[in-house]
Design a protein around this motif. Structure first.
Motif, PDB file in Angstrom:
ATOM      1  N   ARG A 156       0.815  -1.209   0.000  1.00 53.49           N
ATOM      2  CA  ARG A 156       0.000   0.000   0.000  1.00 53.49           C
ATOM      3  C   ARG A 156       0.851   1.263   0.000  1.00 53.49           C
ATOM      4  O   ARG A 156       0.500   2.264  -0.642  1.00 53.49           O
ATOM      5  N   ALA A 157       1.980   1.239   0.709  1.00 53.62           N
ATOM      6  CA  ALA A 157       2.856   2.413   0.735  1.00 53.62           C
ATOM      7  C   ALA A 157       3.493   2.652  -0.629  1.00 53.62           C
ATOM      8  O   ALA A 157       3.631   3.799  -1.072  1.00 53.62           O
ATOM      9  N   VAL A 158       3.871   1.565  -1.318  1.00 57.14           N
ATOM     10  CA  VAL A 158       4.440   1.693  -2.666  1.00 57.14           C
ATOM     11  C   VAL A 158       3.401   2.243  -3.628  1.00 57.14           C
ATOM     12  O   VAL A 158       3.679   3.133  -4.450  1.00 57.14           O
ATOM     13  N   GLN A 159       2.180   1.713  -3.552  1.00 55.36           N
ATOM     14  CA  GLN A 159       1.134   2.158  -4.459  1.00 55.36           C
ATOM     15  C   GLN A 159       0.737   3.612  -4.212  1.00 55.36           C
ATOM     16  O   GLN A 159       0.509   4.381  -5.152  1.00 55.36           O
ATOM     17  N   ALA A 160       0.665   3.988  -2.925  1.00 52.77           N
ATOM     18  CA  ALA A 160       0.221   5.340  -2.586  1.00 52.77           C
ATOM     19  C   ALA A 160       1.348   6.363  -2.667  1.00 52.77           C
ATOM     20  O   ALA A 160       1.091   7.564  -2.691  1.00 52.77           O
ATOM     21  N   LYS A 161       2.608   5.874  -2.669  1.00 58.04           N
ATOM     22  CA  LYS A 161       3.784   6.755  -2.663  1.00 58.04           C
ATOM     23  C   LYS A 161       3.780   7.689  -1.459  1.00 58.04           C
ATOM     24  O   LYS A 161       4.182   8.844  -1.536  1.00 58.04           O
ATOM     25  N   GLN A 162       3.305   7.140  -0.337  1.00 62.47           N
ATOM     26  CA  GLN A 162       3.322   7.898   0.901  1.00 62.47           C
ATOM     27  C   GLN A 162       3.299   6.918   2.077  1.00 62.47           C
ATOM     28  O   GLN A 162       3.026   5.731   1.904  1.00 62.47           O
ATOM     29  N   SER A 163       3.601   7.451   3.260  1.00 62.87           N
ATOM     30  CA  SER A 163       3.637   6.595   4.442  1.00 62.87           C
ATOM     31  C   SER A 163       2.254   6.027   4.743  1.00 62.87           C
ATOM     32  O   SER A 163       1.238   6.708   4.566  1.00 62.87           O
ATOM     33  N   VAL A 164       2.246   4.788   5.199  1.00 60.02           N
ATOM     34  CA  VAL A 164       0.992   4.111   5.551  1.00 60.02           C
ATOM     35  C   VAL A 164       1.177   3.445   6.912  1.00 60.02           C
ATOM     36  O   VAL A 164       2.178   2.759   7.142  1.00 60.02           O
ATOM     37  N   ALA A 165       0.243   3.644   7.803  1.00 60.01           N
ATOM     38  CA  ALA A 165       0.203   2.956   9.092  1.00 60.01           C
ATOM     39  C   ALA A 165      -1.169   2.313   9.212  1.00 60.01           C
ATOM     40  O   ALA A 165      -2.187   2.997   9.089  1.00 60.01           O
ATOM     41  N   ALA A 166      -1.205   0.999   9.439  1.00 58.09           N
ATOM     42  CA  ALA A 166      -2.500   0.322   9.417  1.00 58.09           C
ATOM     43  C   ALA A 166      -2.435  -1.027  10.106  1.00 58.09           C
ATOM     44  O   ALA A 166      -1.371  -1.630  10.246  1.00 58.09           O
ATOM     45  N   VAL A 167      -3.613  -1.489  10.551  1.00 56.19           N
ATOM     46  CA  VAL A 167      -3.806  -2.866  10.979  1.00 56.19           C
ATOM     47  C   VAL A 167      -4.088  -3.693   9.731  1.00 56.19           C
ATOM     48  O   VAL A 167      -4.908  -3.309   8.900  1.00 56.19           O
ATOM     49  N   VAL A 168      -3.411  -4.816   9.589  1.00 59.58           N
ATOM     50  CA  VAL A 168      -3.527  -5.635   8.378  1.00 59.58           C
ATOM     51  C   VAL A 168      -4.346  -6.888   8.669  1.00 59.58           C
ATOM     52  O   VAL A 168      -4.146  -7.568   9.679  1.00 59.58           O
ATOM     53  N   ASP A 169      -5.263  -7.174   7.777  1.00 60.90           N
ATOM     54  CA  ASP A 169      -6.152  -8.326   7.903  1.00 60.90           C
ATOM     55  C   ASP A 169      -5.335  -9.623   7.965  1.00 60.90           C
ATOM     56  O   ASP A 169      -4.355  -9.788   7.232  1.00 60.90           O
ATOM     57  N   PRO A 170      -5.718 -10.588   8.819  1.00 59.83           N
ATOM     58  CA  PRO A 170      -4.966 -11.844   8.921  1.00 59.83           C
ATOM     59  C   PRO A 170      -4.946 -12.673   7.648  1.00 59.83           C
ATOM     60  O   PRO A 170      -4.117 -13.571   7.504  1.00 59.83           O
ATOM     61  N   ARG A 171      -5.837 -12.375   6.687  1.00 63.53           N
ATOM     62  CA  ARG A 171      -5.839 -13.133   5.434  1.00 63.53           C
ATOM     63  C   ARG A 171      -4.615 -12.832   4.575  1.00 63.53           C
ATOM     64  O   ARG A 171      -4.295 -13.599   3.658  1.00 63.53           O
ATOM     65  N   VAL A 172      -3.903 -11.746   4.870  1.00 66.78           N
ATOM     66  CA  VAL A 172      -2.729 -11.389   4.059  1.00 66.78           C
ATOM     67  C   VAL A 172      -1.548 -12.297   4.386  1.00 66.78           C
ATOM     68  O   VAL A 172      -0.918 -12.873   3.495  1.00 66.78           O
ATOM     69  N   PHE A 173      -1.222 -12.440   5.694  1.00 65.44           N
ATOM     70  CA  PHE A 173      -0.067 -13.250   6.088  1.00 65.44           C
ATOM     71  C   PHE A 173      -0.396 -14.334   7.112  1.00 65.44           C
ATOM     72  O   PHE A 173       0.499 -14.970   7.640  1.00 65.44           O
ATOM     73  N   GLY A 174      -1.669 -14.514   7.425  1.00 66.21           N
ATOM     74  CA  GLY A 174      -2.037 -15.574   8.365  1.00 66.21           C
ATOM     75  C   GLY A 174      -2.307 -15.085   9.772  1.00 66.21           C
ATOM     76  O   GLY A 174      -2.956 -15.774  10.552  1.00 66.21           O
ATOM     77  N   VAL A 175      -1.775 -13.914  10.143  1.00 68.70           N
ATOM     78  CA  VAL A 175      -2.030 -13.325  11.461  1.00 68.70           C
ATOM     79  C   VAL A 175      -2.277 -11.833  11.280  1.00 68.70           C
ATOM     80  O   VAL A 175      -1.741 -11.215  10.361  1.00 68.70           O
ATOM     81  N   PRO A 176      -3.095 -11.246  12.141  1.00 70.46           N
ATOM     82  CA  PRO A 176      -3.239  -9.797  12.082  1.00 70.46           C
ATOM     83  C   PRO A 176      -1.993  -9.132  12.637  1.00 70.46           C
ATOM     84  O   PRO A 176      -1.327  -9.671  13.524  1.00 70.46           O
ATOM     85  N   TYR A 177      -1.656  -7.966  12.119  1.00 66.88           N
ATOM     86  CA  TYR A 177      -0.515  -7.229  12.649  1.00 66.88           C
ATOM     87  C   TYR A 177      -0.687  -5.749  12.364  1.00 66.88           C
ATOM     88  O   TYR A 177      -1.533  -5.341  11.566  1.00 66.88           O
ATOM     89  N   TYR A 178       0.101  -4.954  13.055  1.00 66.05           N
ATOM     90  CA  TYR A 178       0.115  -3.514  12.830  1.00 66.05           C
ATOM     91  C   TYR A 178       1.455  -3.159  12.217  1.00 66.05           C
ATOM     92  O   TYR A 178       2.495  -3.680  12.640  1.00 66.05           O
TER      93      TYR A 178
END
Length: 224
Positions: A58-80
């Protein structure tokens, strides 16, 4: 590279290291470096493509800093995570991301209710296994297995991922290769060098170890 970009990169790394977080560095499409944290280790390897939905992506696509909680479906566990794009003048060349485990409170506030079971796999089917059935979970040859009185079933998650997914107070990591169901412990035997052997309530009265690394936390959680 601009000094402003460099200073933000240093701050991201500093925040990650001070909080036992993981650090990931990528170009625009692939991870090129990954350092797991003491408290979180995602299944990221150099050469892996950025996963859609991840903070790095998301940071690469937006070309700006991103801070977020990520859904566990992305890597298997939720993380910030906090991701900051690496810029060369006006051109984005990559991203550096600090990754942190989610606290139980944040997980409860943001995650969907988790089912009261894990999925076990046999040769030709998938089986829901309730938490009450599980005696322990173990890793062998880079695979994860659930041990029950019905047999052993493979699970897709790593032990580190399961530590974050399993309900607190019911399961505890006791060894780099074992997570134990606390309700399945029949006896605790002192062993060498401040370690323990657990006798379980399965039909074979099996024994599994509590290693030095996990012994202090084990004693604290069980109150002895």
């Amino acid at each position: 590279m601009e000094l402003k970009t460099l200073s933000k990169m240093v701050q991201v790394i500093k925040d990650g290291l001070e909080n036992d977080g993981a650090i990931a560095i990528s170009d625009r499409r692939h991870f090129i470096y990954y350092q797991p944290g003491k408290s979180i280790d995602l299944p990221i390897h150099p050469g892996d493509r950025l996963r859609e939905g991840s903070v790095s992506f998301r940071a690469v696509q937006a070309k700006q800093s991103v801070a977020a909680v990520v859904d566990p479906r992305v890597f298997g566990v939720p993380y910030y995570a906090i991701g900051h794009p690496v810029m060369d003048d006006d051109r984005i060349v990559g991203c550096i991301t600090a990754i942190f485990p989610m606290s139980k409170r944040v997980m409860a506030e943001t995650a969907h209710p988790a089912p009261p079971y894990l999925i076990g796999k046999t040769n030709d089917r998938y089986i829901p296994i309730s938490f009450d059935e599980i005696h322990w979970i173990y890793a062998d040859q880079r695979k994860t297995y659930i041990h029950t009185d019905r047999g052993d079933f493979q699970n897709k998650y790593t032990l580190t991922q399961l530590e974050n997914l399993l309900p607190p107070g019911r399961f505890l990591r006791c060894h780099r290769s074992y997570i134990v169901n606390l309700a399945s412990i029949a006896e605790i035997h002192p062993y060498f060098h401040s370690t323990f052997q657990l006798v379980l309530k399965d039909k074979d009265s099996s024994r599994i170890p509590v290693s030095q690394t996990y012994a202090s936390r084990f004693r604290e959680c069980l109150g002895f």
